[in-house]
Design a protein around this motif. Structure first.
Motif, PDB file in Angstrom:
ATOM      1  N   VAL A  70     -11.372   9.591  13.553  1.00  0.00           N
ATOM      2  CA  VAL A  70     -11.736   8.347  14.247  1.00  0.00           C
ATOM      3  C   VAL A  70     -11.562   7.154  13.318  1.00  0.00           C
ATOM      4  N   PHE A  74      -8.996   3.953  13.708  1.00  0.00           N
ATOM      5  CA  PHE A  74      -9.492   2.572  13.711  1.00  0.00           C
ATOM      6  C   PHE A  74      -8.784   1.725  12.660  1.00  0.00           C
ATOM      7  N   ASP A 223      -9.544  12.008  18.909  1.00  0.00           N
ATOM      8  CA  ASP A 223     -10.357  11.324  17.897  1.00  0.00           C
ATOM      9  C   ASP A 223      -9.626  10.115  17.339  1.00  0.00           C
ATOM     10  N   VAL A 226      -9.349   7.384  19.994  1.00  0.00           N
ATOM     11  CA  VAL A 226     -10.610   6.654  20.177  1.00  0.00           C
ATOM     12  C   VAL A 226     -10.780   5.611  19.081  1.00  0.00           C
ATOM     13  N   GLY A 227     -10.466   5.989  17.846  1.00  0.00           N
ATOM     14  CA  GLY A 227     -10.517   5.025  16.753  1.00  0.00           C
ATOM     15  C   GLY A 227      -9.548   3.878  16.971  1.00  0.00           C
ATOM     16  N   SER A 230     -10.892   1.560  19.706  1.00  0.00           N
ATOM     17  CA  SER A 230     -11.996   0.699  19.258  1.00  0.00           C
ATOM     18  C   SER A 230     -11.474  -0.496  18.468  1.00  0.00           C
ATOM     19  N   SER A 284     -16.754  11.504  19.324  1.00  0.00           N
ATOM     20  CA  SER A 284     -15.854  10.519  18.729  1.00  0.00           C
ATOM     21  C   SER A 284     -16.218   9.102  19.166  1.00  0.00           C
ATOM     22  N   LEU A 285     -16.684   8.932  20.400  1.00  0.00           N
ATOM     23  CA  LEU A 285     -17.146   7.623  20.856  1.00  0.00           C
ATOM     24  C   LEU A 285     -18.376   7.179  20.071  1.00  0.00           C
ATOM     25  N   ALA A 288     -17.171   6.025  16.750  1.00  0.00           N
ATOM     26  CA  ALA A 288     -16.568   4.696  16.886  1.00  0.00           C
ATOM     27  C   ALA A 288     -17.658   3.632  16.949  1.00  0.00           C
ATOM     28  N   ILE A 291     -18.959   3.007  13.439  1.00  0.00           N
ATOM     29  CA  ILE A 291     -17.996   2.226  12.663  1.00  0.00           C
ATOM     30  C   ILE A 291     -18.073   0.750  13.038  1.00  0.00           C
ATOM     31  N   LEU A 292     -18.062   0.454  14.331  1.00  0.00           N
ATOM     32  CA  LEU A 292     -18.082  -0.939  14.775  1.00  0.00           C
ATOM     33  C   LEU A 292     -19.431  -1.596  14.471  1.00  0.00           C
TER      34      LEU A 292
END
Length: 380
Positions: A70, A74, A223, A226-227, A230, A284-285, A288, A291-292
């Motif tokens: 992920v 991103f 994964d 999803v990254g 995001s 994975s969400l 994310a 991370i955000l």
């Protein structure tokens, strides 16, 4: 005025996020724990112990690898979109060269150790070693497919098996760069969703094949998507960026607790086709979100860059991830030959020495080996 300021911030944003280094280290630690604590404690048959679920959670290497995927999705998308916004183009040649300078030197060093050095030393000391793996697949960054074939063999874990996730990332980078180069920007979002859906369907079809679910590129590609999604959202959707910047602390806490609880319990839920389809996506969400939140939230409960020592170790996680397998291999031989083993104290000592040596070796690698090649990235 707010939107204009956000546009300006996005266009000239730096591509280094200090809080992510600590997250990298914790993800790598899960993998390291899996290869030390979990396997060492297997002989003690702790499955029925009240503390086993906690031990299993702290040694869940699959979570660590999933987080890395992920995070890679991103970062690579964020950097690519910023490059497009700032220059109006995507330099695919420079992209491939930068990725090669970062990944290839240490990766091929591990291949030399696994395919040449260790068999040579084994034969030198009178212990023949048979390598079942196909070197050409490892050279082409397809080791995950070869490992799927041999995952049930006696070589279920060694210094070469750790390369499977690096191969998946290289496959992603190769296809991803072509997509960015050939497909118009307005279709990126559609492609990301298509990859996520296709990956889920693949897991749904092969839900009875755990090795394929774990190692196959099509299974884990969601994964990375999803990254990537995001990163696209925070750059192209101002409301998403504003949402994370202004999110209340209590709401952050609720999501973090709920996500962690779900991950903790997910191994104990009924696992059918539908579970395999959505479980990895939900996790994975959540990654994310973490991370955000760490990158953009102004009301974070805790910013992880305050852990200075872990942040420092986070910078060497690529080396720590690949080289700890080699350290464990040689230390296992030393312990079996010269140090008492087969008890809990020996297992703890093995873990501590493995960790210290792995950190030390990774620092040396980053400074004197990887750093030499990383210096050339600025030219591209």
């Amino acid at each position: 005025m707010l939107i204009k300021n956000i546009d300006k911030e996005i266009k000239y944003s730096k591509t280094y996020f200090p809080n992510l280094d600590c997250l990298r280290f914790f993800a790598c630690l899960l993998v390291f724990n899996r290869h030390t604590i979990f396997y060492s404690l297997k002989e003690y048959k702790l499955e029925g112990n009240i503390f086993f679920p906690i031990i299993h959670f702290l040694c869940n290497g699959e979570l660590g690898v999933s987080f890395f995927f992920v995070l890679s999705g991103f970062l690579i998308t964020y950097i690519t979109l910023i490059e497009q916004n700032n220059t109006g183009m995507f330099n695919i040649k420079a992209f491939y060269i930068r990725r090669a300078l970062r990944i290839w030197p240490l990766y091929f060093f591990v291949l030399v150790v696994g395919f040449i050095l260790i068999p040579f030393l084994s034969n030198l000391y009178g212990s023949s070693m048979v390598i079942f793996y196909n070197p050409s697949l490892y050279m082409l960054f397809l080791s995950n497919f070869d490992y799927i074939k041999h995952a049930t063999s006696a070589f279920q874990y060694d210094v070469l098996s750790i390369t499977w996730s690096v191969s998946v990332e290289e496959q992603f980078y190769f296809v991803y760069a072509l997509m960015i180069y050939l497909i118009p920007k307005r279709f990126y979002l559609f492609v990301f969703f298509l990859v996520i859906l296709g990956s889920g369907i693949f897991r749904f079809i092969f839900f009875k094949e755990p090795v394929i679910i774990y190692f196959h590129s099509l299974s884990v590609m969601s994964d990375l998507a999803v990254g990537a999604l995001s990163a696209w959202m925070v750059i192209n959707k101002k409301r998403v960026l504003f949402f994370f910047e202004s999110m209340p602390r209590f709401q952050i806490g609720i999501i973090l607790v709920s996500g962690t609880t779900y991950i903790f319990l997910s191994d104990y839920l009924i696992q059918d086709q539908y579970f395999v389809f959505y479980n990895r996506l939900l996790i994975s969400l959540f990654f994310a979100f973490v991370i955000l939140e760490q990158n953009y939230s102004k009301n974070s409960i805790f910013k992880l860059n305050r852990f200075k020592i872990f942040t420092g170790w986070g910078k060497i996680t690529y080396g720590l991830y690949l080289l700890h397998a080699i350290v464990i291999f040689f230390l296992s031989y030393v312990f079996s030959k010269f140090i008492f083993h087969g008890n809990l104290l020996a297992s703890i000592l093995f873990y501590l020495i493995s960790f210290i040596v792995s950190i030390w070796v990774s620092k040396i690698s980053y400074k004197y080996f990887e750093g030499y090649f990383l210096a050339f990235k600025t030219k591209f």
